[in-house]
Design a protein around this motif. Structure first.
Motif, PDB file in Angstrom:
ATOM      1  N   HIS A   1      21.560   5.226  36.305  1.00 43.99           N
ATOM      2  CA  HIS A   1      21.155   6.822  36.376  1.00 43.99           C
ATOM      3  C   HIS A   1      20.293   7.246  35.250  1.00 43.99           C
ATOM      4  CE1 HIS A   1      25.051   6.896  34.670  1.00 43.99           C
ATOM      5  NE2 HIS A   1      24.767   8.158  34.165  1.00 43.99           N
ATOM      6  N   MET A   2      20.438   6.490  34.182  1.00 45.50           N
ATOM      7  CA  MET A   2      19.829   7.048  32.827  1.00 45.50           C
ATOM      8  C   MET A   2      18.326   6.209  32.383  1.00 45.50           C
ATOM      9  SD  MET A   2      22.872   7.025  30.088  1.00 45.50           S
ATOM     10  CE  MET A   2      24.433   7.873  30.316  1.00 45.50           C
ATOM     11  N   THR A   3      17.746   6.898  31.751  1.00 44.11           N
ATOM     12  CA  THR A   3      16.452   6.400  31.332  1.00 44.11           C
ATOM     13  C   THR A   3      16.668   5.280  30.343  1.00 44.11           C
ATOM     14  OG1 THR A   3      16.123   8.059  29.767  1.00 44.11           O
ATOM     15  CG2 THR A   3      15.056   8.613  31.848  1.00 44.11           C
ATOM     16  N   VAL A   4      15.292   4.759  29.986  1.00 41.87           N
ATOM     17  CA  VAL A   4      15.636   3.677  29.069  1.00 41.87           C
ATOM     18  C   VAL A   4      15.923   4.611  27.686  1.00 41.87           C
ATOM     19  CG1 VAL A   4      14.225   2.381  27.394  1.00 41.87           C
ATOM     20  CG2 VAL A   4      13.881   2.063  29.949  1.00 41.87           C
ATOM     21  N   PHE A   5      15.324   5.645  27.327  1.00 43.51           N
ATOM     22  CA  PHE A   5      15.846   6.203  26.106  1.00 43.51           C
ATOM     23  C   PHE A   5      17.198   6.470  26.069  1.00 43.51           C
ATOM     24  CE2 PHE A   5      16.606   9.715  23.221  1.00 43.51           C
ATOM     25  CZ  PHE A   5      15.539   9.632  22.190  1.00 43.51           C
ATOM     26  N   ASP A   6      17.751   7.104  27.135  1.00 47.99           N
ATOM     27  CA  ASP A   6      19.173   7.479  27.335  1.00 47.99           C
ATOM     28  C   ASP A   6      20.060   6.455  27.139  1.00 47.99           C
ATOM     29  OD1 ASP A   6      18.435  10.174  27.238  1.00 47.99           O
ATOM     30  OD2 ASP A   6      18.626  10.511  29.375  1.00 47.99           O
ATOM     31  N   ASN A   7      19.608   5.171  27.791  1.00 48.60           N
ATOM     32  CA  ASN A   7      20.646   4.251  27.668  1.00 48.60           C
ATOM     33  C   ASN A   7      20.839   3.593  26.394  1.00 48.60           C
ATOM     34  OD1 ASN A   7      21.733   2.465  29.978  1.00 48.60           O
ATOM     35  ND2 ASN A   7      19.855   3.314  31.122  1.00 48.60           N
TER      36      ASN A   7
ATOM     37  N   GLU B   1      11.005   6.757  29.363  1.00 51.77           N
ATOM     38  CA  GLU B   1      11.242   7.434  30.947  1.00 51.77           C
ATOM     39  C   GLU B   1      11.579   6.676  32.100  1.00 51.77           C
ATOM     40  OE1 GLU B   1      12.081  10.519  30.085  1.00 51.77           O
ATOM     41  OE2 GLU B   1      11.669  10.035  28.114  1.00 51.77           O
ATOM     42  N   ARG B   2      11.463   5.438  31.973  1.00 50.46           N
ATOM     43  CA  ARG B   2      11.649   4.458  32.953  1.00 50.46           C
ATOM     44  C   ARG B   2      13.145   4.172  33.079  1.00 50.46           C
ATOM     45  NH1 ARG B   2       7.321  -0.409  33.473  1.00 50.46           N
ATOM     46  NH2 ARG B   2       5.499   0.656  33.261  1.00 50.46           N
ATOM     47  N   TYR B   3      13.240   3.901  34.468  1.00 54.21           N
ATOM     48  CA  TYR B   3      14.805   3.670  34.838  1.00 54.21           C
ATOM     49  C   TYR B   3      15.118   2.101  34.987  1.00 54.21           C
ATOM     50  CZ  TYR B   3      15.687   8.609  35.414  1.00 54.21           C
ATOM     51  OH  TYR B   3      15.747   9.892  35.394  1.00 54.21           O
ATOM     52  N   PRO B   4      16.155   1.682  34.799  1.00 59.30           N
ATOM     53  CA  PRO B   4      16.486   0.213  34.928  1.00 59.30           C
ATOM     54  C   PRO B   4      15.765  -0.570  35.935  1.00 59.30           C
ATOM     55  CG  PRO B   4      18.424   1.253  33.960  1.00 59.30           C
ATOM     56  CD  PRO B   4      17.650   2.244  34.433  1.00 59.30           C
ATOM     57  N   HIS B   5      15.954   0.150  37.329  1.00 62.02           N
ATOM     58  CA  HIS B   5      15.452  -0.465  38.652  1.00 62.02           C
ATOM     59  C   HIS B   5      13.818  -0.571  38.563  1.00 62.02           C
ATOM     60  CE1 HIS B   5      14.788   3.781  39.775  1.00 62.02           C
ATOM     61  NE2 HIS B   5      13.881   3.408  40.459  1.00 62.02           N
ATOM     62  N   GLN B   6      13.160   0.149  37.775  1.00 61.08           N
ATOM     63  CA  GLN B   6      11.693   0.054  37.501  1.00 61.08           C
ATOM     64  C   GLN B   6      11.243  -1.184  36.601  1.00 61.08           C
ATOM     65  OE1 GLN B   6      11.407   4.429  36.484  1.00 61.08           O
ATOM     66  NE2 GLN B   6      10.497   4.620  38.476  1.00 61.08           N
ATOM     67  N   MET B   7      12.276  -2.007  36.069  1.00 59.59           N
ATOM     68  CA  MET B   7      11.721  -2.797  34.983  1.00 59.59           C
ATOM     69  C   MET B   7      12.105  -4.198  35.358  1.00 59.59           C
ATOM     70  SD  MET B   7      13.327  -0.547  31.848  1.00 59.59           S
ATOM     71  CE  MET B   7      12.057  -1.372  30.509  1.00 59.59           C
TER      72      MET B   7
ATOM     73  N   GLY C   1      13.556  -8.112  34.834  1.00 64.36           N
ATOM     74  CA  GLY C   1      14.972  -8.750  34.165  1.00 64.36           C
ATOM     75  C   GLY C   1      14.585  -8.828  32.843  1.00 64.36           C
ATOM     76  N   GLY C   2      13.532  -9.100  32.467  1.00 61.92           N
ATOM     77  CA  GLY C   2      13.243  -9.452  30.882  1.00 61.92           C
ATOM     78  C   GLY C   2      13.016  -8.037  29.984  1.00 61.92           C
ATOM     79  N   GLN C   3      12.586  -6.899  30.855  1.00 67.89           N
ATOM     80  CA  GLN C   3      12.550  -5.625  30.079  1.00 67.89           C
ATOM     81  C   GLN C   3      13.960  -4.919  30.035  1.00 67.89           C
ATOM     82  OE1 GLN C   3       9.947  -4.130  32.753  1.00 67.89           O
ATOM     83  NE2 GLN C   3       8.162  -4.112  31.161  1.00 67.89           N
ATOM     84  N   GLN C   4      14.668  -5.312  31.112  1.00 68.17           N
ATOM     85  CA  GLN C   4      16.131  -4.890  31.173  1.00 68.17           C
ATOM     86  C   GLN C   4      16.981  -5.726  29.886  1.00 68.17           C
ATOM     87  OE1 GLN C   4      18.339  -4.991  34.505  1.00 68.17           O
ATOM     88  NE2 GLN C   4      16.300  -4.489  35.986  1.00 68.17           N
ATOM     89  N   GLN C   5      16.744  -6.639  29.720  1.00 67.92           N
ATOM     90  CA  GLN C   5      17.519  -7.487  28.702  1.00 67.92           C
ATOM     91  C   GLN C   5      17.143  -7.075  27.353  1.00 67.92           C
ATOM     92  OE1 GLN C   5      16.247  -9.748  26.173  1.00 67.92           O
ATOM     93  NE2 GLN C   5      18.383 -10.314  25.526  1.00 67.92           N
ATOM     94  N   ARG C   6      15.794  -6.604  27.160  1.00 72.24           N
ATOM     95  CA  ARG C   6      15.214  -5.842  25.753  1.00 72.24           C
ATOM     96  C   ARG C   6      16.158  -4.759  25.522  1.00 72.24           C
ATOM     97  NH1 ARG C   6       8.958  -7.558  25.892  1.00 72.24           N
ATOM     98  NH2 ARG C   6       9.126  -9.536  26.430  1.00 72.24           N
TER      99      ARG C   6
END
Length: 361
Positions: A92-98, A131-137, A139-144
């Motif tokens: 539920h958090m954006t990349v920045f907030d994560n 401002e993206r959310y994890p589900h919009q990324m 697997g490689g981007q989530q890892q980063r």
């Protein structure tokens, strides 16, 4: 003066029920090194990583980080951010907030949070995706994102628990290079858990090989591969061939070993071997030559049973006169192929002597 040793594990033991998972672990890790914990499932590598992080309390022994004992400190006070296999991002958090989460918990001023998060995202090449959310990324981007969340804490040590295992092979290789570059650029101390030998060999300054809760060997990738201390390490890291031998005598740093049908070879060694001592010789498939033009120190005869074309090499399966199978890799042979009776040989310095263990087969 700052100590070279950042992490010091002293006689660490961990027990779950009847299962003694970590057995007398003693290990010192220097600052600024990429260290890999390597071993099969259930060997204790992840348990040790989580014990360092504070998610598990050790049953015996001490964990020292940066000169301080941390046995009684909770994870958030140890300064050991961890990147998990499943990333553990907040959906539920954006990349920045994560990425900013750990800083917010520590009540870091907002202006500093902005600066540190942007710096971490730049390091992992995610600028513009705040401002993206994890589900919009991917697997490689989530890892980063998970890596950036660890980097932003400015800790001297980062723990990585098989962070690339969910990525496909090509992406895994790309991220592997990026992780190593980030570690070297920032001078971080990284402890990386994996069961993938290639990952360990290609990324590490040092590798810790685990075997049933104990450390079998701690050394550079080159030493682990070419100078394994035990048969287990030699067999687990890549592919190798074993043959039994008996030490005839040792002259300085050279051991004369009898093998096969009475053949003898003088092998360079750093160990000390007694006359009559039974040993194991280990030689890698790429170190053996088929039908060599020159006479080499170690030599055997056999018959080709099968071969496999693997692009840059041809892998041969050869049965020797004693009924033992050998694996030999032939590189850059063009259209040449080997069949029937062959001689295979190696230089003496390509052989490594391992202590014989009656119980290790």
């Amino acid at each position: 003066m700052e100590s070279k040793v950042l992490l010091d594990l002293k006689n660490v033991n961990k027990v779950f029920g009847q299962n003694h998972v970590l057995k007398d672990i003693n290990l010192q890790i220097e600052r600024g090194k990429f260290i890999t914990f390597l071993g099969p499932s259930g060997c204790g590598k992840t348990t040790l990583l989580r014990s360092i992080a504070g998610f598990y309390t050790v049953d015996q022994g001490e964990v020292w980080i940066d000169g301080k004992i941390v046995n009684d400190l909770p994870p958030y006070k140890r300064g050991t951010p961890m990147v998990f296999q499943e990333y553990a991002l907040f959906p539920h958090m954006t990349v920045f907030d994560n990425v900013a989460y750990g800083l917010d918990i520590k009540k870091v001023p907002e202006a500093e949070v902005q600066q540190r998060v942007q710096a971490a995202l730049t390091q992992v090449k995610l600028t513009g995706l705040e401002e993206r959310y994890p589900h919009q990324m991917s697997g490689g981007q989530q890892q980063r994102v998970a890596m950036a969340r660890a980097l932003v804490m400015n800790s001297p040590i980062i723990l990585l628990d098989e962070p690339l295992s969910n990525l496909d092979a090509k992406l895994r290789e790309e991220v592997r290079v990026e992780l190593r570059n980030i570690q070297q650029d920032l001078g971080l101390t990284v402890i990386y858990v994996t069961h993938d030998q290639l990952e360990a060999l290609s990324m590490s300054d040092y590798i810790v090989v685990f075997n049933r809760g104990r450390i079998d060997q701690y050394g550079t990738p080159h030493d682990i591969y070419y100078k394994p201390r035990t048969r287990y390490v030699a067999d687990f890291i890549g592919t190798t061939n074993f043959i039994e031998g008996v030490v005839e005598r040792q002259d300085g740093n050279t051991a004369n070993v009898v093998y096969g049908k009475g053949q003898k070879v003088a092998i360079p060694t750093e160990g000390s071997w007694s006359p009559g001592e039974k040993v194991i010789l280990s030689v890698r498939p790429e170190s053996l030559r088929l039908n060599p033009a020159e006479t080499l120190d170690f030599h055997m005869k056999g018959k080709v049973q099968a071969s496999m074309f693997l692009g840059e090499k041809e892998r041969y399966y050869i049965m020797d006169d004693e009924g033992k199978e050998w694996i030999i890799d032939a590189y850059d042979i063009g259209q040449t192929s080997f069949d029937g009776e062959v001689t295979f040989a190696a230089k003496a310095d390509k052989l490594h002597i391992i202590q014989y263990d009656e119980g290790e087969e």
